[in-house]
Design an enzyme around this catalytic site. Structure first.
Site, PDB file in Angstrom:
ATOM      1  N   HIS A   1      11.907   6.841   3.789  1.00 27.40           N
ATOM      2  CA  HIS A   1      12.525   6.418   5.046  1.00 27.40           C
ATOM      3  C   HIS A   1      13.522   7.476   5.486  1.00 27.40           C
ATOM      4  O   HIS A   1      14.571   7.652   4.865  1.00 27.40           O
ATOM      5  CB  HIS A   1      13.225   5.071   4.837  1.00 27.40           C
ATOM      6  CG  HIS A   1      13.793   4.471   6.082  1.00 27.40           C
ATOM      7  ND1 HIS A   1      14.378   3.219   6.101  1.00 27.40           N
ATOM      8  CD2 HIS A   1      13.875   4.926   7.359  1.00 27.40           C
ATOM      9  CE1 HIS A   1      14.791   2.943   7.325  1.00 27.40           C
ATOM     10  NE2 HIS A   1      14.507   3.976   8.109  1.00 27.40           N
TER      11      HIS A   1
ATOM     12  N   GLU B   1       8.691   5.874   6.837  1.00 25.74           N
ATOM     13  CA  GLU B   1       9.361   4.785   7.538  1.00 25.74           C
ATOM     14  C   GLU B   1      10.317   5.376   8.556  1.00 25.74           C
ATOM     15  O   GLU B   1      11.013   6.353   8.278  1.00 25.74           O
ATOM     16  CB  GLU B   1      10.109   3.891   6.547  1.00 25.74           C
ATOM     17  CG  GLU B   1       9.179   3.164   5.590  1.00 25.74           C
ATOM     18  CD  GLU B   1       9.918   2.262   4.633  1.00 25.74           C
ATOM     19  OE1 GLU B   1       9.289   1.314   4.120  1.00 25.74           O
ATOM     20  OE2 GLU B   1      11.119   2.493   4.381  1.00 25.74           O
TER      21      GLU B   1
ATOM     22  N   HIS C   1       9.613  -5.156   0.340  1.00 24.03           N
ATOM     23  CA  HIS C   1      11.063  -5.325   0.476  1.00 24.03           C
ATOM     24  C   HIS C   1      11.588  -6.254  -0.609  1.00 24.03           C
ATOM     25  O   HIS C   1      11.201  -7.417  -0.695  1.00 24.03           O
ATOM     26  CB  HIS C   1      11.506  -5.850   1.841  1.00 24.03           C
ATOM     27  CG  HIS C   1      12.950  -5.521   2.134  1.00 24.03           C
ATOM     28  ND1 HIS C   1      13.386  -4.238   2.359  1.00 24.03           N
ATOM     29  CD2 HIS C   1      14.055  -6.294   2.174  1.00 24.03           C
ATOM     30  CE1 HIS C   1      14.694  -4.239   2.555  1.00 24.03           C
ATOM     31  NE2 HIS C   1      15.124  -5.474   2.442  1.00 24.03           N
TER      32      HIS C   1
END
Length: 241
Positions: free
Chosen positions: A43, A70, A191
């Site tokens: 990310h 991400e 997550h």
């Protein structure tokens, strides 16, 4: 089979904590690939708190599997992605004050912005995924903006305060995974998944890939990164056996 995307963000977090050049998220990604990872997730946040542009650029050339980048839905990030051309991009919500991504992308609220980003990224040859809560209206919106993949947010399941609440969240994820799959989407999930709560999610047949990072990095402190990746991959495969 179910695929494992290993998120290397928190290897970079440890590096950035002291402003050193180690531990190397590049090396971690390559070790993860050698140990069974099917993709590497990272990310690039707007505040650059862990992953840096250079990490993405180097890994794009060196990865043998897939890069899943991400990204927030901003002009800066979409332009960067179109230049680097990761195999996959997962569009996520982002707030500077959050410790980690706190919820799914509100595709309904940001429909025009997400739709435009999906179009640009797809035209650049990048497969687009949207990180969404397990809700039918958000899944329908993901279809309307043209995303071929969704990643269901498993944080509410992972963080549930009671076993009853966790079971209810699991049932929601299970039903929404089936719904999204029936509408033609590839369904990923992730997550806050760890070694104690991943099996029920991995058991859901419509889910193609799980993206897991923090738990693997934490486990690696005690058993090594390669073994931590192998253990997670084995756990996921056994859920499908």
């Amino acid at each position: 089979m179910i695929a494992l995307g290993v998120n290397i963000d928190h290897v970079a977090t440890l590096r950035q904590a002291r402003g050193t050049d180690y531990p190397s998220p590049i090396k971690a990604a390559l070790v993860a690939e050698e140990s069974g990872a099917d993709a590497i997730t990272l990310h690039l946040r707007e505040d650059r708190r862990h992953i840096q542009e250079e990490d993405v650029i180097i890994l794009r050339e060196r990865l043998k599997t897939r890069m899943n980048l991400e990204s927030a839905v901003t002009e800066e990030m979409i332009s960067f992605a179109c230049r680097i051309k990761p195999h996959d991009i997962c569009l996520v919500p982002e707030r500077r004050e959050e410790l980690t991504t706190e919820g799914g992308l509100d595709v309904i609220r940001h429909f025009d912005q997400v739709s435009a980003a999906c179009k640009r990224l797809t035209e650049a040859g990048i497969r687009v995924s949207l990180f969404v809560d397990a809700r039918a209206d958000q899944i329908d919106a993901a279809i309307r903006v043209g995303a071929p993949v969704i990643e269901l947010h498993t944080g509410h399941y992972a963080d549930a305060a009671t076993s009853e609440a966790q079971q209810a969240e699991l049932e929601t994820i299970r039903s929404m995974a089936a719904y999204a799959f029936s509408r033609g989407l590839q369904v990923n999930a992730g997550h806050s998944l760890h070694y104690q709560n991943t099996t029920p999610i991995a058991f859901i047949p419509e889910i193609t890939e799980l993206n897991i990072g923090h738990a693997i990095v934490a486990r690696a402190l005690f058993i090594g990164f390669a073994q931590a990746v192998r253990e997670m991959k084995t756990l996921m495969q056994e859920a499908r056996a």
